[in-house]
Design an enzyme around this catalytic site. Structure first.
Site, PDB file in Angstrom:
ATOM      1  N   TYR A 146       0.822  -1.219   0.000  1.00  0.00           N
ATOM      2  CA  TYR A 146       0.000   0.000   0.000  1.00  0.00           C
ATOM      3  C   TYR A 146       0.856   1.269   0.000  1.00  0.00           C
ATOM      4  O   TYR A 146       0.327   2.365   0.122  1.00  0.00           O
ATOM      5  CB  TYR A 146      -0.930   0.015   1.216  1.00  0.00           C
ATOM      6  CG  TYR A 146      -1.909  -1.135   1.237  1.00  0.00           C
ATOM      7  CD1 TYR A 146      -3.004  -1.156   0.372  1.00  0.00           C
ATOM      8  CD2 TYR A 146      -1.737  -2.211   2.106  1.00  0.00           C
ATOM      9  CE1 TYR A 146      -3.904  -2.211   0.380  1.00  0.00           C
ATOM     10  CE2 TYR A 146      -2.635  -3.271   2.123  1.00  0.00           C
ATOM     11  CZ  TYR A 146      -3.713  -3.264   1.261  1.00  0.00           C
ATOM     12  OH  TYR A 146      -4.605  -4.317   1.275  1.00  0.00           O
ATOM     13  N   ASP A 208      -1.592 -11.555   8.585  1.00  0.00           N
ATOM     14  CA  ASP A 208      -0.680 -12.492   7.921  1.00  0.00           C
ATOM     15  C   ASP A 208       0.746 -12.387   8.428  1.00  0.00           C
ATOM     16  O   ASP A 208       1.433 -13.381   8.587  1.00  0.00           O
ATOM     17  CB  ASP A 208      -0.629 -12.186   6.415  1.00  0.00           C
ATOM     18  CG  ASP A 208      -1.819 -12.769   5.687  1.00  0.00           C
ATOM     19  OD1 ASP A 208      -2.406 -13.728   6.191  1.00  0.00           O
ATOM     20  OD2 ASP A 208      -2.147 -12.246   4.610  1.00  0.00           O
TER      21      ASP A 208
END
Ligand SMILES: Cc1cc2nc3c(=O)[nH]c(=O)nc-3n(C[C@H](O)[C@H](O)[C@H](O)COP(=O)(O)OP(=O)(O)OC[C@H]3O[C@@H](n4cnc5c(N)ncnc54)[C@H](O)[C@@H]3O)c2cc1C
Length: 605
Positions: A146, A208
């Site tokens: 991002y 994650d």
């Protein structure tokens, strides 16, 4: 081996999570780590010139930064003239976005500073207002996919809050909440809970990868896997430095002497917290976070579906299981190919001329890995009798789909992801997801992350549409649906070779096409890369873009000098609007200007 029910992790909860000796942010000092030698990948060599923010000359910026060094201390402000070393997940650079999709030298700061506390943040904000230098706070800077640690406006000052503001300020074990600073990572919070002896009773929801900031991730509205997987929904109370340098506390924290700051989120009157997530309205310096009490038992399982078309029916079946809370966590519905990318690289498959995995080749790998075209990972919580009954019920429902196979931990080999999944869903950090970063050489990824209804129809149309578009551009569509109670994050890993400029350009063009495709159908993204934030913001266009007009009013009121994160989430301060800062695609951007080419400041010390 003992059955995996009850604790789901009979192997126990480790006190410490292994990680390389160099696990932190770096500004050109990678060479000091012997471990780093192996993965050193230079994006741009030294010497580099320092980028200048809008409205400044080399001279005015130098004077301003020397003033900041006086305020914070010489060693806590550094020019960004270091080589651009991409590092990796553990050694994350502060010099640029290591998963760059634009030129590596494009979204780069002029300097980095390391405040020690809220007071230092206030001083830095006041300094920025005085000198009109744009500033960009990060908590840890692992916002990989991002934009990483990079600022949106070239030449901004990055405030690396996490380096020195990394304290766990309190853990209230009775009420299962904690109060943290920006630099607290999932892995450090987990280890702290082990250390103080409550790690088995109080869990942290880990995403994650656990090297991210608990605060940074929540502010980005990131997701994990337990019932507390919607991280923003489980924060409780903020301390914020406003763009003009006032300090506020939200909710009950706004009352002198309240004992309920981390217990009751709202306080009295308007609830402000929402305007500080994915925004440029304040710098968060403290955040309360709920911890998940051990639910007393866990049963982790995987269902594998044999056909691509099974997506529709499976999601239809899963929706009521979510709304009725029979499945207790944020489960995951993942494409077989995405699952396989944890075990294989792209070159392990037979590819067509565009680089797309051939269906027969995928079939072979699916058989070898004993998975499916789609795999569903989920968990039910509670004592054995309850999880057994719930599991049987879920099996019966999903078993209506012909050929569905079910697996628990005892059914799969030791390297199977289901074992890692058991860790995620019980709040134990793991680095397993890094295996995916071998898919292509020099792998970077961006996430394309539209929101989907929990409906077979929406999931299927999104998945098919994205697959078609991505294959047209030569990318394999690797999708995962993170399933919430009523909606899903449809997260597609967009893997590209960052050293290949043509591939980067193609990836960016493809993702831009996807944003447009989706917007035409009323599908919007929940989060996006810095380079795409203008485009995504524009797709939220109901009533002639009323929401952006409202956002801009707030921005102008709170940040009259436009110093805080100009352009974040597509929100630009008035001085910047319509002056060519927005990125719509197709721009020819040159990384450095002529004035930059002339300057080199030397050391601040
Ligand atoms: C392989 C892989 C898997 C990933 N899986 C997941 C996943 O499961 N779930 C998930 O959510 N993400 C995932 N990510 C994305 C990302 O790594 C995480 O979201 C990570 O937690 C974000 O980085 P950070 O926490 O260091 O936040 P930062 O990079 O510090 O900050 C994130 C953003 O918030 C702003 N910000 C940060 N702190 C503050 C503050 N104190 N005040 C104001 N603004 C602030 C920053 O400006 C930045 O824009 C994954 C990435 C990779 C590479």
């Amino acid at each position: 081996m003992a059955p995996f029910v009850s604790t789901a992790v009979p192997e126990g909860r480790p006190k410490k999570i292994d990680r390389p000796p160099w696990h932190g942010s770096c500004l050109g000092q990678h060479e000091t780590s012997p471990w780093f030698e192996e993965s050193l990948r230079l994006a741009k060599e030294s010497p580099r010139k320092i980028p200048i923010p809008p409205g400044h000359t080399a001279q005015s910026l130098e004077v301003a930064l020397r003033d900041l060094a006086e305020i914070l201390g010489q060693q806590w402000v550094k020019f960004n003239d270091v080589p651009l070393i991409d590092g990796d997940y553990h050694a994350v650079p502060l010099s640029h976005d290591s998963y760059h999709i634009l030129d590596p030298d494009d979204l780069v700061p002029s300097a980095v500073c390391w405040p020690a506390d809220t007071e230092d943040v206030v001083k830095t904000v006041k300094w920025a207002n005085k000198w009109k230098v744009p500033i960009w706070p990060i908590s840890v800077g692992r916002n990989l996919g991002y934009g990483g640690s990079a600022p949106r406006v070239r030449g901004s000052l990055v405030l690396d809050l996490g380096r020195r503001m990394d304290r766990i300020l309190s853990v209230d074990t009775e009420n299962a909440v904690c109060l943290i600073e920006p630099g607290v990572q999932y892995v450090t919070l987990y280890e702290h809970l082990q250390e103080i002896g409550v790690g088995n009773d109080l869990w942290v929801d880990v995403p994650d990868l656990p090297g991210g900031s608990v605060m940074g991730n929540a502010l980005e509205r990131g997701v994990g896997y337990t019932p507390y997987g919607d991280h923003w929904a489980h924060h409780i109370g903020l301390e914020v430095v406003t763009p003009t340098g006032e300090v506020i506390r939200t909710g009950m924290g706004s009352m002198e002497g309240s004992e309920c700051w981390q217990l009751f989120p709202y306080g009295y009157g308007p609830h402000q917290d929402g305007i500080f997530s994915q925004s440029n309205y304040g710098i968060v310096t403290k955040m309360g976070m709920e911890l998940l009490p051990n639910p007393g038992g866990v049963r982790v399982f995987m269902a594998a579906f044999p056909r691509r078309e099974d997506l529709y029916q499976a999601i239809e079946i899963i929706r009521p299981l979510m709304i009725k809370k029979i499945i207790g966590n944020v489960p995951m519905f993942r494409l077989g190919l995405q699952d396989a990318s944890l075990y294989k690289t792209r070159d392990d498959f037979e590819l067509d001329e565009r680089g797309i995995v051939k269906p027969d080749s995928l079939k072979k790998v699916i058989e070898e890995l004993k998975t499916g075209e789609w795999v569903f990972y989920a968990v039910v919580y509670g004592p054995d009798e309850i999880t057994q009954a719930k599991y049987e019920y879920v099996k019966k429902q999903l078993g209506q789909i012909n050929g569905t196979k079910f697996y628990q931990r005892e059914d799969v080999p030791p390297e199977h992801y289901l074992h890692n999944y058991a860790h995620y869903t019980t709040g134990i950090p793991t680095w397993r997801e890094l295996d995916r970063m071998k898919w292509v050489p020099n792998a970077s990824h961006m996430f394309f992350a539209p929101v989907s209804a929990n409906s077979g129809q929406d999931a299927e149309r999104q998945s098919n549409m994205c697959k078609k578009r991505m294959e047209e551009y030569g990318f394999n569509c690797l999708d995962t649906f993170f399933i919430g109670t009523r909606a899903m994050h449809h997260v597609i890993s967009f893997m590209y070779n960052r050293k290949d400029a043509e591939e980067r350009t193609r990836a960016l063009a493809c993702i831009r096409a996807l944003i447009d495709d989706c917007a035409k159908l009323g599908i919007g993204e929940y989060r996006t890369h810095l380079a795409l934030q203008d485009q995504v913001a524009k797709t939220y266009n109901w009533n002639d873009g009323a929401i952006m007009k409202f956002n801009e009013k707030i921005k102008d009121a709170l940040d009259p000098n436009g110093i805080l994160q100009p352009g974040r989430s597509g929100i630009w301060p008035k001085e910047y609007r319509g002056k060519g800062f927005e990125l719509w695609g197709g721009e020819r951007r040159s990384a450095s200007t002529e004035s930059e080419a002339e300057i080199s400041f030397g050391s601040l010390a």
